[in-house]
Write an enzyme that holds these catalytic residues in place. Structure first.
Site, mmCIF file in Angstrom:
data_model
loop_
_atom_site.group_PDB
_atom_site.id
_atom_site.type_symbol
_atom_site.label_atom_id
_atom_site.label_comp_id
_atom_site.label_asym_id
_atom_site.label_seq_id
_atom_site.Cartn_x
_atom_site.Cartn_y
_atom_site.Cartn_z
ATOM 1 C CB CYS A 1 1.786 -3.981 0.112
ATOM 2 S SG CYS A 1 3.214 -3.283 0.946
ATOM 3 C CB CYS B 1 1.122 -2.481 3.438
ATOM 4 S SG CYS B 1 1.892 -1.548 2.090
#
Length: 105
Positions: free
Chosen positions: A28, A31
């Site tokens: 991600c 993230c």
């Protein structure tokens, strides 16, 4: 930040001191953007236990908790959900800090 090891640990932590789960994944990009600021956030909000949850390892838990976008944050206090910051959008340090500041302690 400690890493969640089991769904049993998740259940145990929700019943202990105030805890904030950060749902994330290695792939991600949004993230990864907030990873560098998380230690500062953890220091500023030391009253919470922060736990990283890999959504790929705990997909059933994510479904159970209605976590369909990452990065997302889910907070518990005394066995009850006390807040959620859940979406697929990138989150800024300021947004995360505002979410945490509004949580009951």
């Amino acid at each position: 930040m400690r890493k969640l090891q089991s769904t049993e640990e998740f259940q145990q932590l929700t019943n202990e001191t105030p805890v904030v789960f950060m749902f994330t994944a290695g792939w991600c990009p949004d993230c990864r953007v907030i990873d560098p600021v998380m230690p500062d956030i953890e220091t500023s909000f030391h009253e919470f236990t922060f736990v990283s949850v890999d959504r790929d390892e705990f997909i059933d838990l994510c479904i159970e908790q209605d976590i369909y976008g990452i990065p997302s944050f889910l907070a518990f206090n005394n066995g009850k959900e006390s807040g959620r910051f859940v979406s697929k959008d990138r989150k800024t340090q300021e947004e995360i800090e505002s979410f945490l500041a509004a949580l009951p302690k």
